[in-house]
Design a protein around this motif. Structure first.
Motif, PDB file in Angstrom:
ATOM      1  N   GLU A  68      -2.702  -1.708 -33.652  1.00  0.00           N
ATOM      2  CA  GLU A  68      -1.345  -1.905 -33.138  1.00  0.00           C
ATOM      3  C   GLU A  68      -0.976  -0.831 -32.118  1.00  0.00           C
ATOM      4  O   GLU A  68      -0.348  -1.125 -31.096  1.00  0.00           O
ATOM      5  CB  GLU A  68      -0.341  -1.895 -34.296  1.00  0.00           C
ATOM      6  N   PHE A  69      -1.354   0.420 -32.378  1.00  0.00           N
ATOM      7  CA  PHE A  69      -1.035   1.490 -31.436  1.00  0.00           C
ATOM      8  C   PHE A  69      -1.804   1.308 -30.131  1.00  0.00           C
ATOM      9  O   PHE A  69      -1.257   1.494 -29.043  1.00  0.00           O
ATOM     10  CB  PHE A  69      -1.359   2.849 -32.046  1.00  0.00           C
ATOM     11  N   LEU A  70      -3.064   0.937 -30.242  1.00  0.00           N
ATOM     12  CA  LEU A  70      -3.852   0.695 -29.032  1.00  0.00           C
ATOM     13  C   LEU A  70      -3.236  -0.432 -28.207  1.00  0.00           C
ATOM     14  O   LEU A  70      -3.143  -0.346 -26.977  1.00  0.00           O
ATOM     15  CB  LEU A  70      -5.294   0.338 -29.407  1.00  0.00           C
ATOM     16  N   THR A  71      -2.810  -1.493 -28.883  1.00  0.00           N
ATOM     17  CA  THR A  71      -2.245  -2.646 -28.187  1.00  0.00           C
ATOM     18  C   THR A  71      -0.924  -2.306 -27.517  1.00  0.00           C
ATOM     19  O   THR A  71      -0.668  -2.699 -26.381  1.00  0.00           O
ATOM     20  CB  THR A  71      -2.043  -3.811 -29.173  1.00  0.00           C
ATOM     21  N   ARG A  72      -0.079  -1.531 -28.225  1.00  0.00           N
ATOM     22  CA  ARG A  72       1.255  -1.252 -27.703  1.00  0.00           C
ATOM     23  C   ARG A  72       1.285  -0.076 -26.733  1.00  0.00           C
ATOM     24  O   ARG A  72       1.950  -0.133 -25.693  1.00  0.00           O
ATOM     25  CB  ARG A  72       2.190  -0.969 -28.884  1.00  0.00           C
ATOM     26  N   SER A  73       0.552   1.012 -27.032  1.00  0.00           N
ATOM     27  CA  SER A  73       0.709   2.245 -26.265  1.00  0.00           C
ATOM     28  C   SER A  73      -0.426   2.543 -25.300  1.00  0.00           C
ATOM     29  O   SER A  73      -0.240   3.309 -24.364  1.00  0.00           O
ATOM     30  CB  SER A  73       0.861   3.437 -27.229  1.00  0.00           C
ATOM     31  N   VAL A  74      -1.604   1.985 -25.528  1.00  0.00           N
ATOM     32  CA  VAL A  74      -2.756   2.345 -24.700  1.00  0.00           C
ATOM     33  C   VAL A  74      -3.084   1.265 -23.678  1.00  0.00           C
ATOM     34  O   VAL A  74      -3.112   1.528 -22.470  1.00  0.00           O
ATOM     35  CB  VAL A  74      -3.983   2.645 -25.584  1.00  0.00           C
ATOM     36  N   LEU A  75      -3.339   0.060 -24.159  1.00  0.00           N
ATOM     37  CA  LEU A  75      -3.811  -0.995 -23.261  1.00  0.00           C
ATOM     38  C   LEU A  75      -2.866  -1.290 -22.092  1.00  0.00           C
ATOM     39  O   LEU A  75      -3.331  -1.480 -20.964  1.00  0.00           O
ATOM     40  CB  LEU A  75      -4.089  -2.268 -24.067  1.00  0.00           C
ATOM     41  N   PRO A  76      -1.535  -1.315 -22.289  1.00  0.00           N
ATOM     42  CA  PRO A  76      -0.666  -1.613 -21.146  1.00  0.00           C
ATOM     43  C   PRO A  76      -0.691  -0.550 -20.051  1.00  0.00           C
ATOM     44  O   PRO A  76      -0.310  -0.828 -18.916  1.00  0.00           O
ATOM     45  CB  PRO A  76       0.731  -1.701 -21.776  1.00  0.00           C
ATOM     46  N   GLY A  77      -1.126   0.666 -20.367  1.00  0.00           N
ATOM     47  CA  GLY A  77      -1.087   1.741 -19.377  1.00  0.00           C
ATOM     48  C   GLY A  77      -2.437   2.181 -18.863  1.00  0.00           C
ATOM     49  O   GLY A  77      -2.594   3.323 -18.404  1.00  0.00           O
ATOM     50  N   LEU A  78      -3.433   1.295 -18.902  1.00  0.00           N
ATOM     51  CA  LEU A  78      -4.788   1.685 -18.505  1.00  0.00           C
ATOM     52  C   LEU A  78      -5.000   1.717 -16.993  1.00  0.00           C
ATOM     53  O   LEU A  78      -5.947   2.352 -16.521  1.00  0.00           O
ATOM     54  CB  LEU A  78      -5.812   0.721 -19.119  1.00  0.00           C
ATOM     55  N   ALA A  79      -4.140   1.042 -16.231  1.00  0.00           N
ATOM     56  CA  ALA A  79      -4.397   0.891 -14.794  1.00  0.00           C
ATOM     57  C   ALA A  79      -4.631   2.222 -14.082  1.00  0.00           C
ATOM     58  O   ALA A  79      -5.604   2.341 -13.302  1.00  0.00           O
ATOM     59  CB  ALA A  79      -3.253   0.115 -14.141  1.00  0.00           C
ATOM     60  N   PRO A  80      -3.801   3.267 -14.296  1.00  0.00           N
ATOM     61  CA  PRO A  80      -4.039   4.524 -13.578  1.00  0.00           C
ATOM     62  C   PRO A  80      -5.401   5.148 -13.891  1.00  0.00           C
ATOM     63  O   PRO A  80      -6.029   5.763 -13.016  1.00  0.00           O
ATOM     64  CB  PRO A  80      -2.896   5.429 -14.059  1.00  0.00           C
ATOM     65  N   LEU A  81      -5.855   4.992 -15.129  1.00  0.00           N
ATOM     66  CA  LEU A  81      -7.166   5.539 -15.493  1.00  0.00           C
ATOM     67  C   LEU A  81      -8.298   4.770 -14.819  1.00  0.00           C
ATOM     68  O   LEU A  81      -9.233   5.361 -14.280  1.00  0.00           O
ATOM     69  CB  LEU A  81      -7.344   5.500 -17.015  1.00  0.00           C
ATOM     70  N   VAL A  82      -8.205   3.450 -14.867  1.00  0.00           N
ATOM     71  CA  VAL A  82      -9.254   2.629 -14.265  1.00  0.00           C
ATOM     72  C   VAL A  82      -9.316   2.847 -12.757  1.00  0.00           C
ATOM     73  O   VAL A  82     -10.398   2.893 -12.157  1.00  0.00           O
ATOM     74  CB  VAL A  82      -9.021   1.144 -14.601  1.00  0.00           C
ATOM     75  N   GLU A  83      -8.144   3.016 -12.119  1.00  0.00           N
ATOM     76  CA  GLU A  83      -8.117   3.271 -10.680  1.00  0.00           C
ATOM     77  C   GLU A  83      -8.820   4.579 -10.318  1.00  0.00           C
ATOM     78  O   GLU A  83      -9.353   4.721  -9.217  1.00  0.00           O
ATOM     79  CB  GLU A  83      -6.669   3.310 -10.190  1.00  0.00           C
ATOM     80  N   ARG A  84      -8.843   5.523 -11.258  1.00  0.00           N
ATOM     81  CA  ARG A  84      -9.517   6.797 -11.011  1.00  0.00           C
ATOM     82  C   ARG A  84     -10.993   6.755 -11.393  1.00  0.00           C
ATOM     83  O   ARG A  84     -11.665   7.780 -11.392  1.00  0.00           O
ATOM     84  CB  ARG A  84      -8.807   7.912 -11.786  1.00  0.00           C
ATOM     85  N   GLY A  85     -11.480   5.579 -11.732  1.00  0.00           N
ATOM     86  CA  GLY A  85     -12.896   5.421 -12.033  1.00  0.00           C
ATOM     87  C   GLY A  85     -13.277   5.642 -13.470  1.00  0.00           C
ATOM     88  O   GLY A  85     -14.467   5.710 -13.798  1.00  0.00           O
TER      89      GLY A  85
END
Length: 318
Positions: free
Chosen positions: A119-136
């Motif tokens: 639940e924490f991964l779904t609510r707090s982590v997955l929605p905010g991954l874009a900045p990390l992925v953009e940095r490779g």
């Protein structure tokens, strides 16, 4: 004269071999010290457990000191091990920085292995991954329960774990990440049937007699804690339905199956829309703190630091 020169060369050669061997022994010792387990250290180093055991025993013979006390699960450092670790940790970590595959090697960083409650991964982590992925950053995310995830962290299978409690012992470094409040909820139909929050405030948990209880585990850890903290009594009833997924529990309760206790963040939308009803609003609700735990050892992957800092910044801004 020739014999003395030959003997001198042999002595120097043996000393050089011993120094190289000592460095390997110290690396192995530090891995065991950080993970608290011969098995976990073996996985971290890519060695067999018997090799790790042999190297630690060789170092103990060389130092003429016991380094670890064997226990039923893993090992605990003897007093001299703390002193030895404090002396060698910085030099060995500095060597790891320039070793092949380290931060200065020029190779692309490895994926970051992050684990935590679904639940924490779904609510707090997955929605905010874009900045990390953009940095490779490449991420490998694993949902699960805290106890087994921490064991896997010690074994080197994860880089970071979001834990629902602070790990015991000194081997795992952890920092508070986020507080979650627990709330008692049911469907509108059941709330009307029992008389709503006013009835709970008047009669306490007795008002829930005959209403099915839903939970994610048979031992009811969240509900038991709520009962003890809010009502000051022990929970004695059994769950009607268990599902190892709080989102599924929430959906079933919203559908009219019964009542449960959930983290407020997980059901805030349903409470706002009226799909769920808050049955009780105590002045001192039970709070649980989630912790961010990092794998023991030197951080040789710079993306682990990026992910760690991102999670902490996201939690502070929540």
């Amino acid at each position: 004269m020739r014999d003395r020169e030959t003997n001198g060369r042999e002595t120097r050669d043996r000393s050089a071999d011993a120094s190289a061997l000592d460095l390997n022994l110290l690396r192995t010792f530090l891995a065991v010290y950080r993970t608290g387990s011969f098995t976990a250290a073996a996985r971290m180093l890519g060695l067999s457990q018997p090799t790790v055991t042999t190297q630690v025993r060789a170092l103990e013979r060389q130092l003429d000191r016991e380094l670890f006390e064997r226990q039923a699960r893993g090992v605990s450092p003897a007093p001299y091990a703390d002193e030895l670790a404090s002396r060698i940790v910085q030099p060995l970590d500095a060597l790891a920085e320039v070793a092949p595959g380290g931060p200065g090697s020029g190779r692309p960083p490895e994926p970051v292995h992050l684990a935590g409650p679904h639940e924490f991964l779904t609510r707090s982590v997955l929605p905010g991954l874009a900045p990390l992925v953009e940095r490779g950053v490449r991420l490998r995310i694993t949902p699960g329960l805290t106890e087994p995830l921490l064991e896997e962290l010690r074994a080197g299978r994860h880089d970071l774990v979001i834990a629902t409690f602070r790990p015991r012992g000194r081997a795992l470094a952890s920092v508070p990440l986020e507080d979650e409040e627990f709330v008692l909820v049911t469907s509108p139909a059941w709330a009307e049937h029992i008389g709503g929050p006013a009835r709970i405030a008047d009669a306490g948990p007795a008002a829930l007699h005959g209403v099915p209880l839903l939970a994610y585990a048979e031992d009811l850890p969240i509900v038991r804690r709520y009962w003890r903290h809010v009502f000051g009594r022990r929970l004695v009833r059994q769950p009607a339905v268990t599902m190892p997924d709080l989102n599924a529990v929430k959906a079933a309760v919203a559908g009219g199956t019964g009542f449960t206790v959930l983290p407020r963040y997980l059901c805030a939308g349903e409470l706002a829309s009226g799909a769920l009803v808050l049955l009780h609003d105590p002045d001192d609700p039970p709070i649980n703190t989630a912790f961010l735990v990092q794998r023991p050892g030197a951080v040789t992957n710079p993306h682990v630091t990026l992910v760690r800092d991102h999670l902490l910044e996201t939690a502070r801004g929540a």
